[in-house]
Design a protein around this motif. Structure first.
Motif, short mmCIF file in Angstrom:
data_model
loop_
_atom_site.label_atom_id
_atom_site.label_comp_id
_atom_site.label_asym_id
_atom_site.label_seq_id
_atom_site.Cartn_x
_atom_site.Cartn_y
_atom_site.Cartn_z
N ILE A 187 -0.17 5.24 10.91
CA ILE A 187 0.18 3.91 10.39
C ILE A 187 -0.71 2.85 11.02
O ILE A 187 -1.14 1.91 10.34
CB ILE A 187 1.68 3.60 10.64
CG1 ILE A 187 2.54 4.49 9.74
CG2 ILE A 187 1.99 2.14 10.38
CD1 ILE A 187 4.02 4.44 10.06
N GLN A 188 -1.01 2.99 12.32
CA GLN A 188 -1.88 2.02 12.99
C GLN A 188 -3.26 1.99 12.32
O GLN A 188 -3.86 0.93 12.20
CB GLN A 188 -2.03 2.35 14.48
CG GLN A 188 -0.79 2.14 15.29
CD GLN A 188 -0.39 0.68 15.42
OE1 GLN A 188 -1.06 -0.22 14.94
NE2 GLN A 188 0.73 0.44 16.05
N LYS A 193 0.84 -1.21 0.00
CA LYS A 193 0.00 0.00 0.00
C LYS A 193 0.87 1.25 0.00
O LYS A 193 1.71 1.44 0.88
CB LYS A 193 -0.92 0.02 1.23
CG LYS A 193 -1.84 -1.18 1.33
CD LYS A 193 -2.86 -1.17 0.22
CE LYS A 193 -3.79 -2.36 0.37
NZ LYS A 193 -4.74 -2.45 -0.69
N LYS A 194 0.64 2.11 -0.99
CA LYS A 194 1.42 3.33 -1.16
C LYS A 194 1.29 4.26 0.05
O LYS A 194 2.28 4.86 0.48
CB LYS A 194 0.96 4.04 -2.43
CG LYS A 194 1.71 5.31 -2.73
CD LYS A 194 1.17 5.99 -3.98
CE LYS A 194 1.87 7.31 -4.19
NZ LYS A 194 1.27 8.06 -5.30
N GLU A 195 0.09 4.37 0.62
CA GLU A 195 -0.15 5.28 1.74
C GLU A 195 0.71 4.88 2.95
O GLU A 195 1.25 5.74 3.65
CB GLU A 195 -1.63 5.27 2.16
CG GLU A 195 -2.59 5.64 1.07
CD GLU A 195 -2.99 4.47 0.18
OE1 GLU A 195 -2.95 3.30 0.64
OE2 GLU A 195 -3.31 4.71 -0.98
N ILE A 196 0.83 3.59 3.18
CA ILE A 196 1.62 3.12 4.32
C ILE A 196 3.10 3.41 4.08
O ILE A 196 3.80 3.86 4.98
CB ILE A 196 1.38 1.62 4.59
CG1 ILE A 196 -0.05 1.46 5.11
CG2 ILE A 196 2.40 1.06 5.55
CD1 ILE A 196 -0.42 0.11 5.57
N ASN A 197 3.57 3.17 2.87
CA ASN A 197 4.98 3.45 2.56
C ASN A 197 5.30 4.94 2.73
O ASN A 197 6.37 5.29 3.23
CB ASN A 197 5.32 2.99 1.14
CG ASN A 197 5.32 1.49 1.03
OD1 ASN A 197 5.71 0.79 1.96
ND2 ASN A 197 4.90 0.98 -0.11
N GLU A 198 4.37 5.80 2.35
CA GLU A 198 4.59 7.24 2.51
C GLU A 198 4.64 7.62 3.99
O GLU A 198 5.49 8.40 4.42
CB GLU A 198 3.48 8.02 1.80
CG GLU A 198 3.58 7.95 0.29
CD GLU A 198 2.39 8.57 -0.43
OE1 GLU A 198 1.41 8.97 0.25
OE2 GLU A 198 2.43 8.63 -1.66
N LYS A 222 -4.71 -1.57 8.65
CA LYS A 222 -5.87 -2.46 8.54
C LYS A 222 -6.08 -2.93 7.11
O LYS A 222 -6.70 -3.96 6.88
CB LYS A 222 -7.12 -1.76 9.06
CG LYS A 222 -7.05 -1.45 10.54
CD LYS A 222 -8.23 -0.62 10.99
CE LYS A 222 -8.03 -0.22 12.45
NZ LYS A 222 -9.03 0.73 12.90
N SER A 223 -5.54 -2.18 6.16
CA SER A 223 -5.72 -2.54 4.75
C SER A 223 -4.65 -3.50 4.24
O SER A 223 -4.70 -3.92 3.09
CB SER A 223 -5.73 -1.27 3.89
OG SER A 223 -4.47 -0.64 3.97
N LEU A 224 -3.69 -3.86 5.09
CA LEU A 224 -2.62 -4.77 4.67
C LEU A 224 -3.04 -6.22 4.79
O LEU A 224 -3.98 -6.55 5.51
CB LEU A 224 -1.38 -4.55 5.55
CG LEU A 224 -0.62 -3.25 5.38
CD1 LEU A 224 0.48 -3.15 6.42
CD2 LEU A 224 -0.03 -3.15 3.99
#
Length: 149
Positions: free
Chosen positions: A110-111, A67-72, A115-117
């Motif tokens: 991040i927490q 997920k791009k959002e988590i990496n950012e 949930k989307s991972l």
């Protein structure tokens, strides 16, 4: 025979990945105290601190997620952590506190995003976050416990 070899190899790999380097002491090393003209200040020698070294190691080995959002957000967390360690090394309390607040904000975001991972990625991310949080807490306790009341 081929199946046995493959099974043995998988067990060895998982077994070696499951063992982690234990922290030999919960007390941070290299802590010194100094007084500044404007009040009490602190200084921690980051180069001699086992917890700071583990944080740096975690930052350099942090995995990339799907997920791009988590990496950012992980990038924001890593940036805050690096600046946090630099601020402690420099003895700059206001910068340390500012970076700590930034880390906490990224950690919370991040927490929510994790949930989307997938389950595997979530477990990996959780391991990294717990180790980071534990090491930061030990450093904070060492810095705050070092001050005179």
């Amino acid at each position: 025979m081929k199946k046995f070899f493959l099974s043995a190899l998988i067990i060895i790999v998982f077994g070696s990945c499951a063992t982690e380097k234990g922290n030999t002491s919960p007390i941070a090393t290299g802590i010194t105290e100094k007084k500044a003209n404007t009040g009490e200040d602190f200084s921690v020698k980051i180069s001699e601190n086992a917890n700071a070294a583990e944080i740096s190691n975690l930052l350099s080995t942090f995995p990339v997620f799907s997920k791009k959002e988590i990496n950012e957000e992980v990038s924001v967390l890593k940036f805050s952590l690096q600046n946090y360690l630099y601020a402690i090394d420099a003895g700059n309390k206001s910068a340390k506190d500012k970076q700590l607040k930034g880390m906490q904000k990224s950690y919370r975001k991040i927490q929510k995003l994790r949930k989307s991972l997938t389950i595997d990625e979530d477990n990996i991310l959780n391991r990294y976050l717990v180790r980071i949080k534990t090491n930061v807490a030990v450093i904070e306790n060492a810095v705050n416990g070092n001050k005179k009341q």
